[in-house]
Write an enzyme that holds these catalytic residues in place. Structure first.
Site, PDB file in Angstrom:
ATOM      1  N   HIS A 155       0.833  -1.225   0.000  1.00 45.45           N
ATOM      2  CA  HIS A 155       0.000   0.000   0.000  1.00 45.45           C
ATOM      3  C   HIS A 155       0.860   1.264   0.000  1.00 45.45           C
ATOM      4  CE1 HIS A 155      -3.250  -2.789   1.315  1.00 45.45           C
ATOM      5  NE2 HIS A 155      -2.286  -3.283   2.064  1.00 45.45           N
ATOM      6  N   SER A 276      16.072  21.454 -16.400  1.00 44.65           N
ATOM      7  CA  SER A 276      14.921  22.301 -16.716  1.00 44.65           C
ATOM      8  C   SER A 276      15.422  23.589 -17.350  1.00 44.65           C
ATOM      9  CB  SER A 276      14.162  22.611 -15.426  1.00 44.65           C
ATOM     10  OG  SER A 276      13.434  23.812 -15.558  1.00 44.65           O
ATOM     11  N   LYS A 282      17.220  21.680 -11.313  1.00 44.70           N
ATOM     12  CA  LYS A 282      16.522  20.433 -11.625  1.00 44.70           C
ATOM     13  C   LYS A 282      17.370  19.365 -12.324  1.00 44.70           C
ATOM     14  CE  LYS A 282      12.245  20.114 -12.041  1.00 44.70           C
ATOM     15  NZ  LYS A 282      11.325  19.199 -11.440  1.00 44.70           N
ATOM     16  N   GLU A 289      10.674   8.330 -17.119  1.00 44.53           N
ATOM     17  CA  GLU A 289       9.344   8.822 -17.511  1.00 44.53           C
ATOM     18  C   GLU A 289       8.982   8.362 -18.919  1.00 44.53           C
ATOM     19  OE1 GLU A 289       8.852  12.991 -15.199  1.00 44.53           O
ATOM     20  OE2 GLU A 289      10.576  12.822 -16.498  1.00 44.53           O
TER      21      GLU A 289
END
Ligand code: ARG
Length: 466
Positions: A155, A276, A282, A289
């Site tokens: 969970h 970024s 970043k 992804e």
């Protein structure tokens, strides 16, 4: 010359003519088309349809087409309807009239069914080779992780500590299943449609067993209607790829979470990340992804294939041409992912101290604590309840189970003694999971050995097909 223009009084509508062609994408089947055509030519010769000289010139012509295509010269054809038409045109241009004899007794319906089987078979071998490398990379990292532990979650909440190696080997299990699934699909697709004709079987006495053997198939397909309309093997294959990419996607998601500042278990490799344009600090998990994103694409192909086939009457229908692009895209996507995943796994850095620290936090040892009582004869439901109360007390006092005093513990159950604190130590918590497939270090070491053996035999199998 078209392959079918005799009965037509009118030329095709030019827009339709362009639109219905498949050469733009089925050209990638050329090497299989040439191999299958060579085999058909030999069968024609054996059946007395071609002379020895005709066979030789056809085989030479086919070879020249292959050489021309691999040198990528003249591989554009604005008239070819599909790869079959392309080969016929090329052959006639090279060897004249004898080129038109190659199509004797055969149909494009059996040809495309054969080419696609050969294509999927080769793709499976390639994918299994890449899967072996991915499994190797995960297993190496498992081996290198030594005794480092990490929380296991259920969970997405702290559950129990496990060895990092154990966690990584979970993925190896999935990928080995994927390799197995592909091998299974290979076994079933490995039959040869050549000689099935358009739908009813070849119109000339061709030796189908000979053709199957020539192309390394296990045998000939047994029903010409099925053989020319069956694309189950493409569905099975792309569904296997969906599962494979689904595994990769779960892995990617977990790595994305673990690389977030909040977890910090994983340091993203710079060579597989980007920054970024706006926020200077970043470093983004792009590879992960995109792996996650491309999974949607593969599953999309599998869905498109099923919808395309659903409701088609037997046997060949031109709808079947639509299966090719989904197949190619899913194959390219999966093949593109695997080497990058292996590279990422080799490059990633794990923050071992942070993982170990997390593995000792958040009451991950509570079940081990309950097990301590069970081993002293306390019924497990009561032990569960008493350790639950101990956790509640810790939450009130803001401490860990191992910080409770013997007096506090005795108030819950007189069976507690000094040895309780030893059973809560990280090594002891891991060690009690001493079953097949459990995270006890000796079991995990065995697991690494088993994985290595399986990877080795996967490599050998792939090598044997090459
Ligand atoms: N390009 C076709 C395909 O991919 C080849 C088979 C054509 N057969 C036919 N009867 N028109 O399906």
């Amino acid at each position: 010359m078209k392959m079918w223009s005799g009965r037509f009084r009118q030329a095709l509508d030019p827009q339709f003519e362009r639109w219905q062609r498949s050469f733009d994408f089925d050209r990638r089947l050329l090497s299989y088309e040439l191999a299958a055509s060579g085999t058909h030519a030999r069968a024609l010769k054996n059946a007395g349809v071609l002379s020895a000289d005709e066979l030789i010139s056809i085989l030479e012509g086919l070879q020249q087409i292959g050489e021309m295509a691999s040198a990528a010269k003249g591989f554009v054809d604005d008239e070819a309807e599909d790869v079959h038409h392309f080969v016929e045109k090329q052959l006639a241009a090279r060897i004249g009239e004898a080129g038109y004899k190659l199509h004797s007794g055969r149909s494009r319906n059996e040809q495309i069914a054969t080419d696609l089987r050969l294509y999927v078979r080769a793709a499976i071998d390639e994918l299994r080779k890449e899967l072996a490398e991915v499994c190797g990379a995960f297993t190496d990292r498992a081996d290198q992780a030594g005794s480092t532990a990490i929380p296991a979650y259920t969970h997405l909440q702290h559950a129990e500590p496990v060895l990092v190696a154990h966690w990584l080997l979970a993925y190896v299990e999935m990928f080995l299943r994927d390799a197995d699934r592909l091998a299974d699909c290979r076994k079933r697709l490995n039959v040869c449609p050549l000689g099935s004709g358009a739908v009813a079987g070849a119109t000339l006495p061709l030796d189908r067993s000979f053709m199957a053997e020539e192309l390394d198939f296990a045998g000939a397909t047994l029903n010409s209607i099925d053989a020319t309309s069956d694309r189950d093997f493409i569905l099975e294959f792309v569904n296997a790829l969906s599962l494979l990419s689904l595994h990769l996607s779960r892995w990617a998601e977990e790595m994305i979470i673990f690389s977030s500042q909040e977890f910090g278990f994983v340091q993203l490799p710079e060579v597989y990340s980007t920054g970024s344009s706006a926020m200077p600090q970043k470093k983004n998990p792009d590879l992960l992804e995109l792996v996650r994103g491309k999974t949607g694409r593969v599953i999309g192909s599998a869905t498109a294939l099923m919808v395309t086939l659903k409701g088609l009457p037997l046997a060949y229908n031109k709808d079947l041409q639509e299966t090719q692009e989904s197949l190619f895209d899913a194959t390219d996507t999966a093949l593109g992912l695997l080497p990058l995943v292996a590279g990422w796994m080799k490059a990633v850095e794990f923050d071992h101290p942070r993982m170990n620290e997390a593995a000792q936090s958040g009451f991950l040892n509570a079940w081990a604590a309950a097990t301590y009582l069970v081993n002293r004869g306390v019924p497990s439901r009561l032990a569960h309840e008493q350790i639950g109360k101990a956790v509640k007390l810790c939450l009130e006092k803001n401490c860990k189970l191992q910080d409770l005093t013997l007096d506090e513990l005795h108030a819950l159950n007189p069976a507690f003694d000094e040895s309780f604190h030893d059973c809560l130590k990280p090594a002891a918590v891991l060690a009690i999971h001493d079953v097949i497939g459990g995270t006890a270090p000796a079991r995990v070491r065995q697991g690494i050995g088993v994985a290595r053996k399986k990877i080795e035999s996967l490599r050998e199998e792939v090598h044997a097909h090459a």
